[in-house]
Design a protein around this motif. Structure first.
Motif, PDB file in Angstrom:
ATOM      1  N   SER A  17       0.511 -15.810  16.988  1.00  0.00           N
ATOM      2  CA  SER A  17       1.106 -14.625  17.617  1.00  0.00           C
ATOM      3  C   SER A  17       0.708 -13.356  16.894  1.00  0.00           C
ATOM      4  CB  SER A  17       2.633 -14.765  17.641  1.00  0.00           C
ATOM      5  OG  SER A  17       3.027 -15.869  18.423  1.00  0.00           O
ATOM      6  N   LEU A  18       0.691 -13.423  15.561  1.00  0.00           N
ATOM      7  CA  LEU A  18       0.371 -12.238  14.778  1.00  0.00           C
ATOM      8  C   LEU A  18      -1.096 -11.858  14.919  1.00  0.00           C
ATOM      9  CD1 LEU A  18       2.362 -12.923  11.488  1.00  0.00           C
ATOM     10  CD2 LEU A  18       3.066 -11.580  13.467  1.00  0.00           C
ATOM     11  N   LEU A  19      -1.962 -12.860  14.871  1.00  0.00           N
ATOM     12  CA  LEU A  19      -3.387 -12.581  14.886  1.00  0.00           C
ATOM     13  C   LEU A  19      -3.863 -12.148  16.268  1.00  0.00           C
ATOM     14  CD1 LEU A  19      -4.788 -15.463  12.633  1.00  0.00           C
ATOM     15  CD2 LEU A  19      -4.334 -13.087  12.011  1.00  0.00           C
ATOM     16  N   THR A  20      -3.276 -12.698  17.326  1.00  0.00           N
ATOM     17  CA  THR A  20      -3.727 -12.375  18.666  1.00  0.00           C
ATOM     18  C   THR A  20      -3.022 -11.161  19.242  1.00  0.00           C
ATOM     19  OG1 THR A  20      -2.090 -13.862  19.664  1.00  0.00           O
ATOM     20  CG2 THR A  20      -4.253 -14.799  19.131  1.00  0.00           C
ATOM     21  N   GLY A  21      -1.928 -10.742  18.585  1.00  0.00           N
ATOM     22  CA  GLY A  21      -1.206  -9.578  19.067  1.00  0.00           C
ATOM     23  C   GLY A  21      -0.387  -9.865  20.303  1.00  0.00           C
ATOM     24  N   THR A  22      -0.127 -11.162  20.615  1.00  0.00           N
ATOM     25  CA  THR A  22       0.639 -11.502  21.807  1.00  0.00           C
ATOM     26  C   THR A  22       2.113 -11.207  21.623  1.00  0.00           C
ATOM     27  OG1 THR A  22       0.855 -13.780  21.016  1.00  0.00           O
ATOM     28  CG2 THR A  22      -1.000 -13.283  22.466  1.00  0.00           C
ATOM     29  N   SER A  23       2.552 -11.009  20.393  1.00  0.00           N
ATOM     30  CA  SER A  23       3.961 -10.703  20.162  1.00  0.00           C
ATOM     31  C   SER A  23       4.060  -9.648  19.082  1.00  0.00           C
ATOM     32  CB  SER A  23       4.717 -11.977  19.727  1.00  0.00           C
ATOM     33  OG  SER A  23       6.059 -11.675  19.401  1.00  0.00           O
ATOM     34  N   GLY A  24       4.876  -8.588  19.342  1.00  0.00           N
ATOM     35  CA  GLY A  24       5.074  -7.574  18.325  1.00  0.00           C
ATOM     36  C   GLY A  24       5.810  -8.151  17.135  1.00  0.00           C
ATOM     37  N   TYR A  25       5.613  -7.599  15.981  1.00  0.00           N
ATOM     38  CA  TYR A  25       6.313  -8.078  14.793  1.00  0.00           C
ATOM     39  C   TYR A  25       6.650  -6.887  13.918  1.00  0.00           C
ATOM     40  CZ  TYR A  25       1.872  -7.515  12.312  1.00  0.00           C
ATOM     41  OH  TYR A  25       0.735  -6.999  11.783  1.00  0.00           O
ATOM     42  N   ASP A  26       7.649  -7.064  13.109  1.00  0.00           N
ATOM     43  CA  ASP A  26       8.100  -6.025  12.199  1.00  0.00           C
ATOM     44  C   ASP A  26       7.771  -6.394  10.761  1.00  0.00           C
ATOM     45  OD1 ASP A  26       9.164  -4.501  14.207  1.00  0.00           O
ATOM     46  OD2 ASP A  26      11.228  -5.164  13.912  1.00  0.00           O
ATOM     47  N   HIS A  27       7.217  -5.431  10.025  1.00  0.00           N
ATOM     48  CA  HIS A  27       7.163  -5.515   8.568  1.00  0.00           C
ATOM     49  C   HIS A  27       8.389  -4.779   8.055  1.00  0.00           C
ATOM     50  CE1 HIS A  27       3.273  -7.288   7.703  1.00  0.00           C
ATOM     51  NE2 HIS A  27       2.691  -6.477   8.553  1.00  0.00           N
ATOM     52  N   VAL A  28       9.207  -5.441   7.280  1.00  0.00           N
ATOM     53  CA  VAL A  28      10.369  -4.798   6.683  1.00  0.00           C
ATOM     54  C   VAL A  28      10.233  -4.904   5.170  1.00  0.00           C
ATOM     55  CG1 VAL A  28      12.874  -4.814   6.443  1.00  0.00           C
ATOM     56  CG2 VAL A  28      11.838  -5.302   8.655  1.00  0.00           C
ATOM     57  N   PHE A  29      10.310  -3.750   4.495  1.00  0.00           N
ATOM     58  CA  PHE A  29      10.164  -3.685   3.051  1.00  0.00           C
ATOM     59  C   PHE A  29      11.494  -3.273   2.434  1.00  0.00           C
ATOM     60  CE2 PHE A  29       5.589  -4.091   3.119  1.00  0.00           C
ATOM     61  CZ  PHE A  29       5.219  -3.558   4.352  1.00  0.00           C
ATOM     62  N   ILE A  30      11.909  -3.983   1.399  1.00  0.00           N
ATOM     63  CA  ILE A  30      13.193  -3.708   0.758  1.00  0.00           C
ATOM     64  C   ILE A  30      13.099  -4.061  -0.717  1.00  0.00           C
ATOM     65  CG2 ILE A  30      14.215  -5.981   1.130  1.00  0.00           C
ATOM     66  CD1 ILE A  30      16.029  -2.625   1.683  1.00  0.00           C
ATOM     67  N   ARG A 221       8.566   4.918 -11.901  1.00  0.00           N
ATOM     68  CA  ARG A 221       8.958   4.386 -10.601  1.00  0.00           C
ATOM     69  C   ARG A 221       7.805   3.623  -9.963  1.00  0.00           C
ATOM     70  NH1 ARG A 221      10.165   8.840  -8.515  1.00  0.00           N
ATOM     71  NH2 ARG A 221       8.528   9.239  -6.973  1.00  0.00           N
ATOM     72  N   CYS A 222       8.122   2.418  -9.529  1.00  0.00           N
ATOM     73  CA  CYS A 222       7.161   1.664  -8.722  1.00  0.00           C
ATOM     74  C   CYS A 222       7.514   1.905  -7.264  1.00  0.00           C
ATOM     75  CB  CYS A 222       7.225   0.165  -9.039  1.00  0.00           C
ATOM     76  SG  CYS A 222       6.074  -0.799  -8.003  1.00  0.00           S
ATOM     77  N   GLN A 223       6.591   2.467  -6.523  1.00  0.00           N
ATOM     78  CA  GLN A 223       6.858   2.772  -5.120  1.00  0.00           C
ATOM     79  C   GLN A 223       5.884   2.034  -4.207  1.00  0.00           C
ATOM     80  OE1 GLN A 223       6.503   7.067  -4.982  1.00  0.00           O
ATOM     81  NE2 GLN A 223       4.390   6.953  -4.251  1.00  0.00           N
ATOM     82  N   LEU A 224       6.381   1.710  -3.038  1.00  0.00           N
ATOM     83  CA  LEU A 224       5.583   0.991  -2.052  1.00  0.00           C
ATOM     84  C   LEU A 224       5.411   1.875  -0.827  1.00  0.00           C
ATOM     85  CD1 LEU A 224       5.973  -2.687  -0.924  1.00  0.00           C
ATOM     86  CD2 LEU A 224       5.864  -0.871   0.784  1.00  0.00           C
ATOM     87  N   THR A 225       4.170   2.035  -0.414  1.00  0.00           N
ATOM     88  CA  THR A 225       3.872   2.762   0.816  1.00  0.00           C
ATOM     89  C   THR A 225       3.210   1.825   1.813  1.00  0.00           C
ATOM     90  OG1 THR A 225       1.704   3.514   0.003  1.00  0.00           O
ATOM     91  CG2 THR A 225       3.605   4.957  -0.404  1.00  0.00           C
ATOM     92  N   HIS A 226       3.485   2.064   3.081  1.00  0.00           N
ATOM     93  CA  HIS A 226       2.873   1.297   4.165  1.00  0.00           C
ATOM     94  C   HIS A 226       2.263   2.285   5.139  1.00  0.00           C
ATOM     95  CE1 HIS A 226       3.379  -1.533   7.859  1.00  0.00           C
ATOM     96  NE2 HIS A 226       2.205  -1.740   7.284  1.00  0.00           N
ATOM     97  N   ARG A 227       0.956   2.249   5.244  1.00  0.00           N
ATOM     98  CA  ARG A 227       0.230   3.213   6.088  1.00  0.00           C
ATOM     99  C   ARG A 227       0.615   4.645   5.725  1.00  0.00           C
ATOM    100  NH1 ARG A 227       1.260  -0.326  11.590  1.00  0.00           N
ATOM    101  NH2 ARG A 227       0.000  -2.099  10.952  1.00  0.00           N
ATOM    102  N   ASN A 228       0.607   4.887   4.424  1.00  0.00           N
ATOM    103  CA  ASN A 228       0.852   6.202   3.827  1.00  0.00           C
ATOM    104  C   ASN A 228       2.288   6.697   3.979  1.00  0.00           C
ATOM    105  OD1 ASN A 228      -1.878   6.528   2.992  1.00  0.00           O
ATOM    106  ND2 ASN A 228      -2.430   7.132   5.082  1.00  0.00           N
ATOM    107  N   GLN A 229       3.201   5.819   4.355  1.00  0.00           N
ATOM    108  CA  GLN A 229       4.615   6.180   4.445  1.00  0.00           C
ATOM    109  C   GLN A 229       5.393   5.441   3.363  1.00  0.00           C
ATOM    110  OE1 GLN A 229       6.096   5.418   8.378  1.00  0.00           O
ATOM    111  NE2 GLN A 229       5.017   7.146   9.297  1.00  0.00           N
ATOM    112  N   LEU A 230       6.200   6.202   2.600  1.00  0.00           N
ATOM    113  CA  LEU A 230       7.011   5.593   1.554  1.00  0.00           C
ATOM    114  C   LEU A 230       8.092   4.731   2.171  1.00  0.00           C
ATOM    115  CD1 LEU A 230       7.776   5.367  -1.450  1.00  0.00           C
ATOM    116  CD2 LEU A 230       9.234   7.377  -1.122  1.00  0.00           C
ATOM    117  N   LYS A 231       8.172   3.463   1.732  1.00  0.00           N
ATOM    118  CA  LYS A 231       9.134   2.531   2.293  1.00  0.00           C
ATOM    119  C   LYS A 231      10.281   2.215   1.335  1.00  0.00           C
ATOM    120  CE  LYS A 231       6.924   2.265   6.097  1.00  0.00           C
ATOM    121  NZ  LYS A 231       7.489   2.939   7.276  1.00  0.00           N
TER     122      LYS A 231
END
Length: 281
Positions: A17-30, A221-231
């Motif tokens: 599903s993830l590789l073919t894009g047949t279903s949307g998915y969420d990345h959630v960072f915490i 501070r260790c910070q995580l960004t996803h597509r240039n957005q701080l998460k």
């Protein structure tokens, strides 16, 4: 819990599903220690036909919510709750919570579209490399001025995505920065090293430095960004228990500093969810 065959089958379904894009998915960072809410594709007026499933290679398949009812025989059941919109809440997230989550609903007995959520957990541990003690992730770790200390920023992710996939395909980046947000790679005082562990599904960014007297109240501070957005981020602040002026890097300390982790702010977590189906995010 399902058997290994079910685990392999569901894993292949998720990957396809993830590789073919047949279903949307969420990345959630915490960050570990925070609370998180995982959203579901709600199609009903209530959640009585909602099932939340957790899957990873360590635990196999575990049904956390069945028919809108929490399963109390799971290890984390006390930290779980179901919202009125069928979102799954997890309190006090730990590194054991990372992995794939699936929300499944049934409409008139027919299975509706699944919602896939990939939960990534950011955690920092500290290791005084000149001490005989082992690496610690406790809230306070005593170390002495003049000694080398290593902070390890670890991103726990699902095995569907390797560390290289997250970095190069998903645009995930880990950075060690100072209080002003300046990348510490630009300061020769700090040694920054990135690595990964396929066995533990880890992206790792370590910071190594020697503590100075003027490090009292200094923040890293260790910070995580996803597509240039701080998460999300985890901050560490050095707190001296005595007068910093009494210390010297070459003499035995009068008192020991303490590294105190401070978790990510709410403002950083508000945009912690992105959907692959929307390439503009």
């Amino acid at each position: 819990m399902a058997d290994k065959c079910d685990l392999c089958l569901l894993g292949l379904i998720i990957l396809s599903s993830l590789l073919t894009g047949t279903s949307g998915y969420d990345h959630v960072f915490i960050s570990s220690g925070e609370n998180v809410s995982l959203s579901c594709n709600k199609t009903l007026s209530d959640c009585k036909s909602t099932t939340w499933v957790y899957i990873d290679r360590r635990s196999g398949i575990v049904e956390l919510i069945t028919g809108g009812i929490k399963n109390n025989d799971t290890e984390r059941h006390e930290r779980l709750s179901l919202e009125s919109d069928c979102s799954l809440n997890i309190k006090n997230v730990t590194v054991e919570d990372y992995g794939s989550y699936i929300c499944r609903q049934y409409v008139n007995g027919e299975q509706g579209p699944d919602a896939y959520v990939l939960l990534h957990v950011l955690h920092v541990s500290v290791s005084p490399s000149s001490s005989s003690s082992s690496s610690s992730s406790s809230s306070q770790t005593e170390i002495s001025p003049g000694r080398s200390v290593t902070l390890s920023c670890q991103l726990y992710s699902d095995t569907v995505f390797s560390c290289d996939d997250l970095v190069h395909s998903e645009g995930v980046e880990l950075l060690w920065v100072n209080q002003a947000g300046v990348d510490l790679k630009t300061d020769s005082r700090y040694q920054i090293l990135s690595s990964s562990s396929s066995d533990q599904d880890l992206c790792i960014l370590t910071l190594t430095t020697t503590l100075l007297n003027e490090d009292d109240n200094r923040e890293w501070r260790c910070q995580l960004t996803h597509r240039n957005q701080l998460k999300t981020s985890v901050r560490y602040t050095v707190k001296y228990s005595g007068d910093a002026s009494e210390h010297s890097s070459s003499a035995a300390p009068v008192a020991s500093p303490t590294l105190i982790p401070v978790r990510s702010s709410n403002s950083e977590k508000t945009s912690s969810r992105t959907t692959a189906a929307d390439p503009t995010e």
